[in-house]
Design a protein around this motif. Structure first.
Motif, PDB file in Angstrom:
ATOM      1  N   SER A  31       9.495  62.085  -3.646  1.00  0.00           N
ATOM      2  CA  SER A  31      10.653  61.603  -2.906  1.00  0.00           C
ATOM      3  C   SER A  31      10.932  60.149  -3.266  1.00  0.00           C
ATOM      4  O   SER A  31      10.063  59.408  -3.709  1.00  0.00           O
ATOM      5  CB  SER A  31      10.451  61.762  -1.398  1.00  0.00           C
ATOM      6  OG  SER A  31       9.285  61.111  -0.966  1.00  0.00           O
ATOM      7  N   ILE A 139      24.188  67.281   1.262  1.00  0.00           N
ATOM      8  CA  ILE A 139      23.674  65.908   1.411  1.00  0.00           C
ATOM      9  C   ILE A 139      23.662  65.441   2.862  1.00  0.00           C
ATOM     10  O   ILE A 139      22.955  64.482   3.191  1.00  0.00           O
ATOM     11  CB  ILE A 139      24.442  64.900   0.517  1.00  0.00           C
ATOM     12  CG1 ILE A 139      25.911  64.767   0.940  1.00  0.00           C
ATOM     13  CG2 ILE A 139      24.321  65.283  -0.950  1.00  0.00           C
ATOM     14  CD1 ILE A 139      26.684  63.733   0.134  1.00  0.00           C
ATOM     15  N   VAL A 146      16.656  67.894  -1.788  1.00  0.00           N
ATOM     16  CA  VAL A 146      17.999  68.420  -2.051  1.00  0.00           C
ATOM     17  C   VAL A 146      18.014  68.977  -3.469  1.00  0.00           C
ATOM     18  O   VAL A 146      17.675  68.277  -4.432  1.00  0.00           O
ATOM     19  CB  VAL A 146      19.071  67.318  -1.904  1.00  0.00           C
ATOM     20  CG1 VAL A 146      20.460  67.885  -2.195  1.00  0.00           C
ATOM     21  CG2 VAL A 146      19.026  66.705  -0.502  1.00  0.00           C
ATOM     22  N   ILE A 167      26.243  61.015  -2.952  1.00  0.00           N
ATOM     23  CA  ILE A 167      24.902  61.584  -3.150  1.00  0.00           C
ATOM     24  C   ILE A 167      23.868  60.466  -3.189  1.00  0.00           C
ATOM     25  O   ILE A 167      22.824  60.541  -2.529  1.00  0.00           O
ATOM     26  CB  ILE A 167      24.852  62.426  -4.442  1.00  0.00           C
ATOM     27  CG1 ILE A 167      25.683  63.710  -4.285  1.00  0.00           C
ATOM     28  CG2 ILE A 167      23.408  62.773  -4.812  1.00  0.00           C
ATOM     29  CD1 ILE A 167      25.952  64.439  -5.592  1.00  0.00           C
ATOM     30  N   CYS A 171      21.284  60.500  -0.101  1.00  0.00           N
ATOM     31  CA  CYS A 171      20.000  61.094  -0.501  1.00  0.00           C
ATOM     32  C   CYS A 171      18.952  60.051  -0.861  1.00  0.00           C
ATOM     33  O   CYS A 171      17.865  60.397  -1.333  1.00  0.00           O
ATOM     34  CB  CYS A 171      20.204  62.061  -1.662  1.00  0.00           C
ATOM     35  SG  CYS A 171      21.257  63.464  -1.240  1.00  0.00           S
ATOM     36  N   LYS A 174      15.079  60.517  -0.503  1.00  0.00           N
ATOM     37  CA  LYS A 174      14.720  61.936  -0.570  1.00  0.00           C
ATOM     38  C   LYS A 174      14.336  62.310  -1.999  1.00  0.00           C
ATOM     39  O   LYS A 174      14.519  61.526  -2.936  1.00  0.00           O
ATOM     40  CB  LYS A 174      15.912  62.799  -0.136  1.00  0.00           C
ATOM     41  CG  LYS A 174      16.331  62.612   1.306  1.00  0.00           C
ATOM     42  CD  LYS A 174      17.466  63.548   1.661  1.00  0.00           C
ATOM     43  CE  LYS A 174      17.912  63.363   3.106  1.00  0.00           C
ATOM     44  NZ  LYS A 174      18.978  64.306   3.479  1.00  0.00           N
ATOM     45  N   LEU A 176      15.519  64.539  -4.901  1.00  0.00           N
ATOM     46  CA  LEU A 176      16.715  65.258  -5.331  1.00  0.00           C
ATOM     47  C   LEU A 176      16.506  65.794  -6.736  1.00  0.00           C
ATOM     48  O   LEU A 176      16.063  65.065  -7.633  1.00  0.00           O
ATOM     49  CB  LEU A 176      17.949  64.349  -5.303  1.00  0.00           C
ATOM     50  CG  LEU A 176      19.248  65.051  -5.735  1.00  0.00           C
ATOM     51  CD1 LEU A 176      20.390  64.738  -4.777  1.00  0.00           C
ATOM     52  CD2 LEU A 176      19.651  64.664  -7.146  1.00  0.00           C
TER      53      LEU A 176
END
Length: 196
Positions: A31, A139, A146, A167, A171, A174, A176
């Protein structure tokens, strides 16, 4: 500070009949990072995303998550998977619950869609407009990871830049993972390229 997520993929393999789409794949994904899966069509990008979502089972190998034992996943599939008879706002409310006010959700929508789209059901939208709603759903939904499969299909360059800006902001922090054919997408996202 939310818990940090790390995904370790070891020796992952997947075949469909005689066709080997993933062979001895080893990856560590964490992440706070964005990753772009780059490979020709039919070489495992969608399959890997589906395995991460639990929709496919690998033939061999392991996937382990650390930091968050059961990470929440939001996704953009190749097909949009929207609630067809509902407006963009209703589609977002369905996945966000009470996390955002109606005004906040409307502002998100108007960043990517014209104002006259607010009252229309999404089945009246063009393919590119539907794609933008799918991106917004992924999102804004509560998630730790994600996954996006060809998220920018049908978007013109300016709209893609607006979507990427959202995005990146929504995000941040996170994990992604986006599957794409376009090398420029990785640069625009600030993503690490993973060649399958």
């Amino acid at each position: 500070m939310p818990d940090s997520l790390r995904i370790e993929i070891c020796g992952l393999e997947k075949s469909y009949g005689e066709e080997h789409v993933l062979k001895d794949l080893n990856l560590t994904l964490s992440s706070g990072n964005f990753y772009c899966l780059m490979a020709p069509s039919g070489t495992g990008k969608t399959t890997l995303l589906r395995i991460l979502m639990g929709l496919e089972t690998p033939d061999r190998g392991t996937i382990a998550s650390f930091g968050i034992s059961s990470p929440r996943i939001a996704a953009v599939f190749q097909e949009d998977r929207l609630l067809e008879g509902y407006t963009a706002l209703q589609n977002l409310k369905f996945v966000t619950g009470k996390r955002y006010s109606q005004k906040e959700l409307t502002n998100f929508i108007l960043t990517l869609l014209p104002e006259d789209s607010l009252e229309k059901p999404v089945y009246e939208f063009s393919g590119g407009m539907r794609r933008r709603v799918a991106i917004l759903r992924s999102i804004l939904a509560p998630s730790d990871m994600v996954l996006m499969d060809e998220p920018f299909t049908g978007l013109d360059h300016e709209t893609k830049l607006s979507a990427i800006g959202m995005i990146r902001s929504q995000c941040s922090g996170k994990l992604l993972i986006a599957a794409t054919h376009a090398g420029e997408d990785a640069g625009l996202l600030g993503a690490q390229v993973v060649h399958l």
